[in-house]
Design an enzyme around this catalytic site. Structure first.
Site, mmCIF file in Angstrom:
data_model
loop_
_atom_site.group_PDB
_atom_site.id
_atom_site.type_symbol
_atom_site.label_atom_id
_atom_site.label_comp_id
_atom_site.label_asym_id
_atom_site.label_seq_id
_atom_site.Cartn_x
_atom_site.Cartn_y
_atom_site.Cartn_z
ATOM 1 C CG HIS A 1 -2.055 0.927 1.199
ATOM 2 N ND1 HIS A 1 -2.240 1.924 2.149
ATOM 3 C CD2 HIS A 1 -3.083 1.060 0.336
ATOM 4 C CE1 HIS A 1 -3.330 2.594 1.879
ATOM 5 N NE2 HIS A 1 -3.868 2.112 0.779
ATOM 6 C CE LYS B 1 -1.308 4.914 -1.589
ATOM 7 N NZ LYS B 1 -1.939 4.337 -0.396
ATOM 8 C CG ASP C 1 18.539 12.253 -9.740
ATOM 9 O OD1 ASP C 1 18.415 11.170 -10.330
ATOM 10 O OD2 ASP C 1 18.507 13.356 -10.323
ATOM 11 C CG HIS D 1 -7.344 8.610 -0.306
ATOM 12 N ND1 HIS D 1 -6.026 8.496 -0.695
ATOM 13 C CD2 HIS D 1 -7.802 7.337 -0.158
ATOM 14 C CE1 HIS D 1 -5.709 7.217 -0.798
ATOM 15 N NE2 HIS D 1 -6.750 6.486 -0.480
ATOM 16 C CE LYS E 1 -4.078 6.911 2.666
ATOM 17 N NZ LYS E 1 -5.459 6.609 2.619
ATOM 18 C CG ASP F 1 0.530 18.948 21.629
ATOM 19 O OD1 ASP F 1 -0.700 19.136 21.611
ATOM 20 O OD2 ASP F 1 1.086 18.127 22.372
#
Length: 433
Positions: free
Chosen positions: A176, A178, A183, A351, A353, A358
């Site tokens: 899952h 991404k 470089d 979508h 996450k 603080d």
């Protein structure tokens, strides 16, 4: 919890329940999972005098679970939408001189893929090393014919957990993550896959609200290492770790990118979330498309709120999966009764996450607040302390809050009997979803 859920499924659907148990029960997959877990062979964790003890404990927790080091000399840039991310992403791809490493859960045909494909083809012709890890379950466009076409262009691809006619117990574990590394100097992560809806070039579920992070500097080496280790586990062609250039960045703050491997007890993403929630003093701001916490996560959120911490969570008003939204909403009442504030993003599907606490610390990555991300998916994230992106993430949360609907207990009580029955069943089998 897992065994109880399996028992419910088997008793309700005896034949299909046993079949799914034999295919998906995780104990049989432990040997394969061990190959992906990192051997922590780095130097012992060193506490910096620049961190308070509560932040140091989060750094140490992530380090001990994943081996991820903590970096300075790293610039961070947060993107509050797929559209803004995409402009920068394309520009950075065009700058590549040595290599482009891509690892994605979903890749779909469309305008986004076509533009990226055109760039990496041209870069490959210029001698840039292009490598792509994709999840075989969610990237159907990567047929054998297309992979051969890519290889002729000098673009090397490898599927994670290839689908087979006779699936084994490991089939339920998916990649899952991404990740893009360019470089060794620039890296991207967040909720965005390579598909048109993520950049709002195609409308699905209203406006698609997503977020991403770009980092430049020393911390990119952690992403390079994550990719290389995954490549070497999935491919018979060994890839060496290539470091980036030694560039000086003036941004203050600390960055700790980490990978998370499925684990019943100590999955890094889950434990990092819980640790960050437990150390918060003033507020916790969370965005997640799915809110299906296990008992430990639920207790952490409720305890934080009961301790006087302002806990706010934003979930989608328009879902991508109706049954997940039913399951998500079934968890509202317990949280609301303990003082947690829950909002639903009205313009569409959120979508992203993210967790911000603080004004100082945050995590952005790929893991949802649900059982699949915590127990069945390979995930990645970035923990940050006092970086530019932390401030940007707080501002974005406050802006999203303005277009979100605040929920209350009365709304929970108005749920239809049918949906309550469905949610009760889904709650029983949540660990298997």
């Amino acid at each position: 919890m897992f065994m109880f859920s399996w028992s419910v499924l088997i008793l309700t659907f005896p034949v299909m329940g046993w079949l799914f148990y034999l295919l998906f029960e995780r104990n049989g997959a432990e040997k394969k999972l061990k190959r992906f877990r990192l051997d922590i062979d780095k130097c012992s964790f060193q506490k910096s005098g620049c961190w308070p003890d509560n932040i140091s404990s989060v750094f140490q927790c992530i380090y001990n679970l994943s081996g991820a080091n903590i970096y300075e000399n790293t610039a961070t840039e947060f993107f509050e939408s797929g559209e803004k991310f995409y402009v920068t992403f394309i520009n950075e791809l065009k700058k590549a001189k040595k290599y482009i490493y891509l690892e994605y859960f979903i890749v779909s045909e469309g305008k986004v893929w076509n533009e990226i494909y055109g760039i990496i083809k041209e870069k490959s012709r210029q001698g840039v090393d292009i490598r792509f890890i994709y999840d075989d379950m969610c990237c159907s466009m990567f047929s054998k014919k297309f992979r051969n076409e890519l290889e002729k262009e000098g673009i090397y691809t490898i599927p994670f957990n290839k689908l087979r006619p006779f699936p084994d117990v490991f089939i339920n574990y998916r990649d899952h993550r991404k990740i893009t590394v360019i470089d060794g100097n620039t890296a991207f992560t967040g909720g965005l896959n390579i598909a048109d809806e993520y950049m709002n070039k195609k409308k699905r579920f209203g406006y698609w609200k997503d977020t991403a992070l770009m980092i430049k500097g020393d911390a990119v080496s952690e992403f390079t290492e994550m990719f290389v280790k995954m490549w070497n586990q999935c491919s018979s062609f060994y890839l060496s770790n290539i470091s980036g250039d030694n560039i000086i960045y003036n941004e203050n703050g600390y960055v700790q990118p980490f990978g998370s491997v499925p684990d019943k007890v100590i999955g890094t993403a889950r434990m990092a979330y819980i640790k960050l929630i437990n150390q918060a003093v003033r507020y916790i701001y969370i965005t997640t498309p799915y809110l299906v916490p296990d008992s430990e996560m639920m207790n952490a959120l409720c305890l934080a709120s009961r301790s006087g911490v302002d806990v706010k969570i934003i979930t989608p008003y328009i879902p991508d999966k109706w049954y997940i939204q039913i399951s998500t909403r079934s968890n509202y009442k317990q949280l609301l009764e303990n003082g947690v504030h829950i909002y639903e993003y009205l313009p569409g599907f959120i979508h992203s996450k993210t967790i911000v606490t603080d004004d100082e610390s945050a995590i952005i990555g790929t893991a949802n607040f649900d059982f699949r991300s915590f127990y069945f998916l390979f995930e990645n994230g970035v923990f940050m302390y006092r970086t530019k992106a932390v401030r940007q993430m707080k501002t974005d949360f406050e802006n999203v809050l303005k277009v979100s609907l605040k929920t209350d207990i009365a709304m929970c009580d108005e749920i239809s009997v049918t949906k309550k029955m469905i949610s009760s069943f889904l709650k029983l089998i949540a660990p298997l979803m």
